[in-house]
Design a protein around this motif. Structure first.
Motif, short mmCIF file in Angstrom:
data_model
loop_
_atom_site.label_atom_id
_atom_site.label_comp_id
_atom_site.label_asym_id
_atom_site.label_seq_id
_atom_site.Cartn_x
_atom_site.Cartn_y
_atom_site.Cartn_z
N UNK A 93 0.81 -1.22 0.00
CA UNK A 93 0.00 0.00 0.00
C UNK A 93 0.85 1.28 0.00
N UNK A 100 0.62 2.69 -3.78
CA UNK A 100 -0.63 3.36 -4.15
C UNK A 100 -0.39 4.56 -5.06
N UNK A 101 0.68 5.29 -4.80
CA UNK A 101 0.94 6.43 -5.68
C UNK A 101 1.09 5.95 -7.12
N UNK A 102 1.87 4.90 -7.29
CA UNK A 102 2.11 4.40 -8.64
C UNK A 102 0.85 3.81 -9.26
N UNK A 103 0.19 2.93 -8.54
CA UNK A 103 -0.93 2.22 -9.19
C UNK A 103 -2.18 3.09 -9.31
#
Lengths: 335, 332
Positions: free
Chosen positions: A106, A110-113
């Motif tokens: 997470x 999360x930033x990437x996905x």
């Protein structure tokens, strides 16, 4: 600054005080900031880092959690997504394995996905390292596991100034920051800067200048390396000592500039030898400075054994000053 | 299954149409996705929500734009019901940079900052602590907003489920836990994985207000969600709804469904939430068959437009590979 392990005296501060001052400063400066973790409130923190903060800031902002590493680290990540600036304390790096899912899957991801839609300004602090006879489930140095992960920043403050200043720098960082506090440093004494300044976490620091070889290290091992450098100086070997400070991203520039000058490098890392941070830095030196080297690279790491309980065996498992001196002398071609 | 007394859904003709329309959007979108998967337009894992539409659509009716949502890898339905643009969701399925996560996430990682839609989490149970944290942020700011976590019954076996329920209850956070009990954790039947198959009872053991509802009945789900959200906004602490539902399709496109009988699937299909609600709405005089047909055409056109949008989308240049790892301006 005095040696680690020295007892605090009147008029001086400890590394523990420095971390506390950093947390306190963050809580005062940013109302979105809060501290949570196991026993951070009423107990005052497993290593007494947060002692007194509950009285000053109250239970909403100094938040005792149940023994739910994955739950409360994940909650820190969620609170950061929700606009807060949480500081989450995990008692030791060994316990952090229970929340590795949250940190890797997470916080770091999360930033990437999400295609860059969300930043996660969470700060996760944890103790690491051996030396207190806490045996094989409380003593490890797994910094390199975290330094392996794209999407997080990994810090290892080795001085009081960094312990205090890096906290604020981490808080204002929009991305997840993991801070490792070596357990042997908590009692180290020194003086605290009157005014908290954000520190530049992008650069490694040359803690001792030298011309004959570069000793590259971080965290608790810094003080052993500085002691080794003094012993080496007596033998006529002038060692430069580099404190990495930030383990991800690594400051290649400072490391390589030093190695190009000294033409020799020794890596000292409390992590296990195989797959260590030392190994990564050696690879980078070979990639970037191979033709500048006058001697094979060397490293001193922990022995490949779970940390044992008896003092003599624990000592033998860890990088120690004599071994660092010995490795440095071999690198210099001296007996 | 309790009687609705508070914040009941107000079933006007317009609302009935909206419920049916939203469920049909999800159904048609996903049927198209399955087709596109066989054409290899969509790759990786594709977990279809078909059969469970009443849950996402019912719960979303109770939410406001300020509320946060955390969903699972089976989240296309939640994203659409939350109001994400279908074209952008389809482009995400393709992996195009016009997608809702700029193509970086794919089917399992749909995110939307504007809709406060926090994914798209493909670690079972992994989204629950995030929802607790979002709830904590709302509580600490006294914002009045709530957070909803959607998850399957498989998550109830994970430690993070129990840690999250305990934290949310302990700190009285405005978190709505919506368990979509479709009876199978991938291929493992509930009876093989849970000592207590009544999932809502686990929540009750944490002193969380909990109930089970018929997850195939969109009105029942909406009613439960409205009661729950009302309670959350009153500061009554978390709420837990177990929606008893069923996944009509395979777990993912790789699943041969060896673990369940065809007859069981057929039996559940008789309880299709879209058909049941449509039939009921006609019988109740809320919708005319012509309107239902019109919804079908409308949705068909929207899906076709979404496919066109995704087809026309572009691939992110490989030169950008390392972007969005750290916030711009920060070193990686």
């Amino acid at each position: 600054m005095s040696e680690p392990g020295q007892q605090p005296t009147n008029g001086t501060a400890t590394y523990r005080d420095a971390v506390r001052a950093g947390i306190r400063d963050a809580l005062i400066r940013d109302p979105r900031c809060f501290l949570m973790g196991e026993d951070v409130g009423r107990y005052g923190g497993c290593y007494a880092v947060s002692k007194g903060l509950l009285d000053e800031f109250g239970p909403e902002r100094i938040r005792d959690t149940p023994l739910s590493e994955s739950g409360f680290v994940g909650a820190g990540i969620g609170a950061a997504l929700g606009g807060m600036r949480p500081i989450v304390e995990v008692m030791t790096v060994n316990f952090s394995l229970l929340c590795l899912d949250q940190i890797l899957n997470n916080a770091a991801t999360i930033r990437h996905m999400s295609g860059g839609q969300f930043s996660i300004p969470v700060v996760i602090r944890m103790a690491s390292g051996a030396g207190r006879q806490l045996a094989a489930q409380h003593s490890h140095s797994l910094e390199v596991w975290y330094a392996h992960i794209p999407g997080i920043r990994v810090l290892a403050p080795a001085t009081l100034e960094d312990a205090q200043g890096m906290l604020w720098t981490a808080i204002v960082d929009p991305d997840p920051v993991v801070i490792f506090e070596n357990v042997m440093l908590y009692n180290m004494t020194g003086s605290l800067p009157v005014e908290v300044r954000p520190v530049d976490i992008g650069r490694a620091a040359i803690r001792r200048s030298g011309t004959d070889l570069s000793i590259v290290t971080y965290g608790g091992s810094l003080w052993k390396c500085l002691a080794a450098a003094e012993a080496l100086a007596e033998a006529g070997i002038d060692a430069e000592v580099i404190d990495l400070r930030t383990l991800r991203p690594l400051d290649d520039e400072t490391i390589m500039a030093s190695v190009r000058r000294t033409r020799r490098a020794l890596l000292v890392d409390e992590g296990w030898r195989s797959g260590s941070l030392a190994a990564e830095i050696m690879a980078r030196i070979v990639e970037q400075c191979f033709w500048s080297l006058d001697a094979p690279l060397a490293r001193v790491c922990s022995e490949e054994v779970p940390i044992p309980y008896p003092k003599h065996l624990e000592d033998a498992a860890l990088p120690q000053v004599p071994a660092i001196v010995e490795a440095a002398r071999r690198t210099m071609g001296a007996k | 299954m309790t009687g609705a007394t508070m914040d009941k859904p107000h079933l006007t003709r317009a609302h009935a149409r909206e419920l049916l329309h939203q469920m049909q959007r999800i159904r048609s979108f996903e049927e198209k996705c399955a087709e596109l998967y066989t054409q290899e337009k969509i790759r990786g894992f594709l977990h279809l929500y078909i059969g469970q539409e009443a849950v996402a659509v019912g719960v979303m009716q109770a939410l406001e734009p300020r509320d946060g949502i955390v969903a699972t890898y089976r989240e296309h339905g939640h994203a659409l019901a939350r109001g994400l643009d279908m074209g952008r969701v389809m482009a995400e399925m393709y992996g195009k940079q016009e997608g809702s996560s700029r193509g970086r996430g794919g089917s399992m990682h749909i995110f939307d900052a504007a809709g406060r839609f926090y994914g798209g989490n493909a670690i079972v149970g992994g989204g629950l602590p995030i929802a607790v944290g979002l709830g904590l942020a709302e509580r600490m700011r006294a914002s009045g907003a709530v957070c909803v976590a959607f998850f399957g019954e498989g998550a109830a076996a994970e430690g993070e489920f129990h840690e999250s329920l305990n934290l949310a209850a302990l700190w009285r956070l405005p978190v709505l836990f919506v368990c979509e009990n479709n009876l199978y954790a991938m291929g493992t039947a509930l009876r093989l994985s849970e000592s207590e198959p009544e999932i809502w009872r686990k929540a009750a053991s944490y002193r969380i207000a909990a109930e089970a509802v018929n997850g195939m009945d969109v009105v029942a789900v909406e009613a439960a969600a409205r009661r729950a959200v009302h309670s959350l906004r009153e500061g009554e602490g978390p709420f837990f709804i177990e929606c008893r539902t069923y996944r009509f399709r395979a777990h993912s496109m790789f699943d041969a469904q060896l673990y369940r009988q065809k007859a069981e699937v057929e039996e559940w299909k008789k309880r299709c939430p879209i058909r049941m609600f449509g039939d009921w709405a006609i019988a109740a005089g809320l919708l005319h068959p012509d309107e239902i047909e019109a919804i079908g055409h409308e949705v068909e056109a929207e899906v076709a437009a979404a496919v066109r949008f995704a087809e026309a989308g572009t691939w992110e240049p490989v030169a950008d590979l390392r972007r969005d790892v750290m916030t711009p301006g920060e070193a990686s």
